[in-house]
Design a protein around this motif. Structure first.
Motif, mmCIF file in Angstrom:
data_model
loop_
_atom_site.group_PDB
_atom_site.id
_atom_site.type_symbol
_atom_site.label_atom_id
_atom_site.label_comp_id
_atom_site.label_asym_id
_atom_site.label_seq_id
_atom_site.Cartn_x
_atom_site.Cartn_y
_atom_site.Cartn_z
ATOM 1 N N LYS A 12 0.761 -1.244 -0.106
ATOM 2 C CA LYS A 12 -0.075 0.026 -0.134
ATOM 3 C C LYS A 12 0.893 1.259 -0.089
ATOM 4 O O LYS A 12 0.419 2.350 -0.862
ATOM 5 N N ALA A 13 1.934 1.265 0.935
ATOM 6 C CA ALA A 13 2.756 2.332 0.912
ATOM 7 C C ALA A 13 3.519 2.649 -0.394
ATOM 8 O O ALA A 13 3.723 3.780 -0.794
ATOM 9 N N ALA A 14 3.930 1.645 -1.163
ATOM 10 C CA ALA A 14 4.626 1.644 -2.436
ATOM 11 C C ALA A 14 3.704 1.928 -3.549
ATOM 12 O O ALA A 14 4.137 2.893 -4.307
ATOM 13 N N VAL A 15 2.521 1.571 -3.535
ATOM 14 C CA VAL A 15 1.479 2.030 -4.396
ATOM 15 C C VAL A 15 1.217 3.560 -4.455
ATOM 16 O O VAL A 15 0.897 4.305 -5.166
ATOM 17 N N GLY A 64 2.540 3.588 -17.406
ATOM 18 C CA GLY A 64 3.946 3.085 -17.542
ATOM 19 C C GLY A 64 4.787 3.490 -16.567
ATOM 20 O O GLY A 64 5.596 3.136 -15.795
ATOM 21 N N ALA A 65 4.461 4.932 -16.305
ATOM 22 C CA ALA A 65 5.488 5.790 -15.485
ATOM 23 C C ALA A 65 5.204 5.173 -13.838
ATOM 24 O O ALA A 65 5.862 5.153 -13.120
ATOM 25 N N ALA A 66 3.881 5.076 -13.482
ATOM 26 C CA ALA A 66 3.359 4.535 -12.517
ATOM 27 C C ALA A 66 4.085 3.105 -12.113
ATOM 28 O O ALA A 66 4.534 2.870 -10.894
ATOM 29 N N LEU A 67 4.049 2.338 -13.074
ATOM 30 C CA LEU A 67 4.558 1.122 -12.784
ATOM 31 C C LEU A 67 6.114 0.967 -12.688
ATOM 32 O O LEU A 67 6.443 0.207 -11.660
ATOM 33 N N ASP A 68 7.011 2.086 -13.433
ATOM 34 C CA ASP A 68 8.320 2.125 -12.673
ATOM 35 C C ASP A 68 8.456 2.731 -11.585
ATOM 36 O O ASP A 68 9.370 2.212 -10.739
ATOM 37 N N HIS A 69 7.494 3.756 -11.235
ATOM 38 C CA HIS A 69 7.794 4.409 -9.622
ATOM 39 C C HIS A 69 7.529 3.267 -8.850
ATOM 40 O O HIS A 69 8.018 3.316 -7.560
ATOM 41 N N LEU A 70 6.597 2.102 -9.059
ATOM 42 C CA LEU A 70 6.260 1.289 -8.064
ATOM 43 C C LEU A 70 7.449 0.244 -7.853
ATOM 44 O O LEU A 70 7.959 0.079 -6.898
ATOM 45 N N ARG A 71 8.196 0.044 -9.056
ATOM 46 C CA ARG A 71 9.494 -0.741 -8.736
ATOM 47 C C ARG A 71 10.543 0.029 -8.113
ATOM 48 O O ARG A 71 11.130 -0.947 -7.047
ATOM 49 N N VAL A 72 10.798 1.234 -8.174
ATOM 50 C CA VAL A 72 11.615 2.040 -7.381
ATOM 51 C C VAL A 72 11.037 2.105 -5.894
ATOM 52 O O VAL A 72 12.306 2.033 -4.908
ATOM 53 N N ALA A 73 9.738 2.153 -5.622
ATOM 54 C CA ALA A 73 9.288 2.284 -4.414
ATOM 55 C C ALA A 73 9.667 1.128 -3.537
ATOM 56 O O ALA A 73 10.065 1.005 -2.478
ATOM 57 N N PRO A 312 3.582 20.290 -4.621
ATOM 58 C CA PRO A 312 3.119 19.180 -5.266
ATOM 59 C C PRO A 312 1.692 19.192 -5.790
ATOM 60 O O PRO A 312 0.809 19.910 -5.066
ATOM 61 N N THR A 313 1.296 18.339 -6.987
ATOM 62 C CA THR A 313 -0.010 18.471 -7.358
ATOM 63 C C THR A 313 -0.733 17.610 -6.582
ATOM 64 O O THR A 313 -0.224 16.421 -5.985
ATOM 65 N N PRO A 314 -2.200 17.601 -6.467
ATOM 66 C CA PRO A 314 -2.577 16.341 -5.587
ATOM 67 C C PRO A 314 -2.980 15.284 -6.193
ATOM 68 O O PRO A 314 -2.694 15.057 -7.351
ATOM 69 N N ARG A 315 -3.313 14.208 -5.155
ATOM 70 C CA ARG A 315 -3.469 12.603 -5.729
ATOM 71 C C ARG A 315 -4.763 12.276 -5.024
ATOM 72 O O ARG A 315 -5.216 12.669 -4.043
ATOM 73 N N ARG A 316 -5.306 11.188 -5.798
ATOM 74 C CA ARG A 316 -6.802 10.948 -5.378
ATOM 75 C C ARG A 316 -6.365 9.994 -3.881
ATOM 76 O O ARG A 316 -5.398 9.268 -3.775
ATOM 77 N N PRO A 317 -7.358 9.864 -3.167
ATOM 78 C CA PRO A 317 -6.964 9.174 -1.804
ATOM 79 C C PRO A 317 -6.647 7.609 -2.292
ATOM 80 O O PRO A 317 -7.215 7.091 -3.235
ATOM 81 N N ILE A 318 -5.955 7.171 -1.316
ATOM 82 C CA ILE A 318 -5.342 5.731 -1.768
ATOM 83 C C ILE A 318 -6.398 4.766 -1.774
ATOM 84 O O ILE A 318 -6.268 3.694 -2.714
#
Length: 330
Positions: A12-15, A64-73, A312-318
């Motif tokens: 959950k934290a990584a996502v 795809g960017a989110a998928l790589d961000h997940l890998r990094v996280a 930072p721009t906003p993000r939707r609740p997890i």
């Protein structure tokens, strides 16, 4: 060992960190489902931007960017993300299945790269020229899957032609009512969790100093970063050999890598995609970048140190983008 059990709170934290990835108009078109062992990534069909992204490529790049961000996280927490792209040929919205295996060691580099996710901004203000660019450009391909994605940098003498192509896209959109309505919807500030807030936009005077970028509604008159003057960014082009969904998704991962590399090097960045939305302007970019299929541009440069970095721009609740299901219902 692959397919290891990972604590749900870690995933959950990584996502949550992965969802800091840039997306078209901050539409955040992803949905994640976790069953205790495998994390699934889907396109959320309820997040469309049809007037802007008629081909659907920009939505895939965002995911795809989110998928790589997940890998990094996950790497920063001691886990390796093993990605299987498009695992279900009967469901085009199912972009990836990710299982996890423990890594041997977490380096400072892994942690710094994850921290760069939080430090990165989409900065639409003008940039000063990046320092030590030749060294940075030489090292950039090391982070990319160069079998799928090609990187080029537009030379300064070719920039006027790129500017003309950017202006062409704006003229082609001049009377495109659905497009302008869509842009207004995503920038009207009606939501605190999505879209582009006024703090991430620029005034007319600031916009005039940036020669390559999408036109958004302007903010009240301001003259931030006056010491920079005109934009002196470098323009990075990411291209693929075809427009298949797999190639475009991989290009999104390459975009993530370029943005994080630039952030770690102390550079500011702005993703630019409007030139790829029309064949005429896309063909100009293709010729300048080496003849492949361009998918996305990135402006890279230096922001000033006087506090004009956008928030930072906003993000939707997890809870809106991540859910936990038992394996039996997947």
């Amino acid at each position: 060992m692959r397919d290891s059990v990972v604590d749900t709170d870690i995933i959950k934290a990584a996502v949550t960190l992965a969802c800091r990835a840039p997306s078209l108009h901050n539409s955040q078109p992803w949905h994640w489902v976790f069953d205790g062992r495998v994390l699934q990534l889907f396109v959320n069909p309820e997040r469309p931007v049809p007037a802007t992204d008629r081909s659907g490529r920009e939505t895939l790049i965002s995911c795809g960017a989110a998928l790589d961000h997940l890998r990094v996280a996950t790497a920063a927490t001691g886990w390796t993300a093993n990605v299987d792209r498009f695992p279900n040929p009967n469901d085009p919205d199912h972009l990836a299945s990710i299982d996890f295996s423990p890594s041997q060691f977490v380096t400072d580099g892994h942690r710094r790269r994850a921290e760069a996710i939080l430090q990165r901004r989409t900065d639409r203000l003008p940039f000063a020229a990046p320092t030590d660019w030749d060294l940075f450009e030489t090292e950039l391909p090391a982070s990319l899957d160069t079998d799928s994605v090609q990187l080029a940098v537009i030379g300064d003498r070719d920039r006027p032609e790129l500017v003309a192509a950017s202006d062409l896209t704006e003229s082609l959109r001049l009377y495109d009512t659905p497009y302008h309505a869509e842009i207004y919807w995503w920038t009207a500030g009606l939501s605190s969790t999505e879209g582009i807030p006024p703090s991430a936009l620029v005034s007319a005077a600031e916009s005039d100093r940036v020669d390559i970028g999408r036109s958004f509604p302007v903010t009240p008159d301001s003259h931030r970063r006056p010491e920079v003057g005109e934009d002196h960014s470098k323009i990075v082009v990411l291209s693929t050999f075809d427009d298949t969904r797999d190639s475009v998704l991989r290009c999104g991962a390459a975009l993530s890598a370029v943005l994080l590399d630039a952030t770690m090097a102390g550079f500011a960045t702005c993703t630019v995609t409007h030139l790829m939305e029309f064949p005429a302007s896309r063909s100009v970019v293709a010729r300048l970048a080496g003849g492949h299929l361009p998918q996305v541009l990135v402006r890279v440069g230096l922001a000033s140190a006087n506090g004009t970095t956008p928030p930072p721009t906003p993000r939707r609740p997890i809870g809106e983008v991540f859910e936990v299901r038992s394996k039996s219902v997947l």
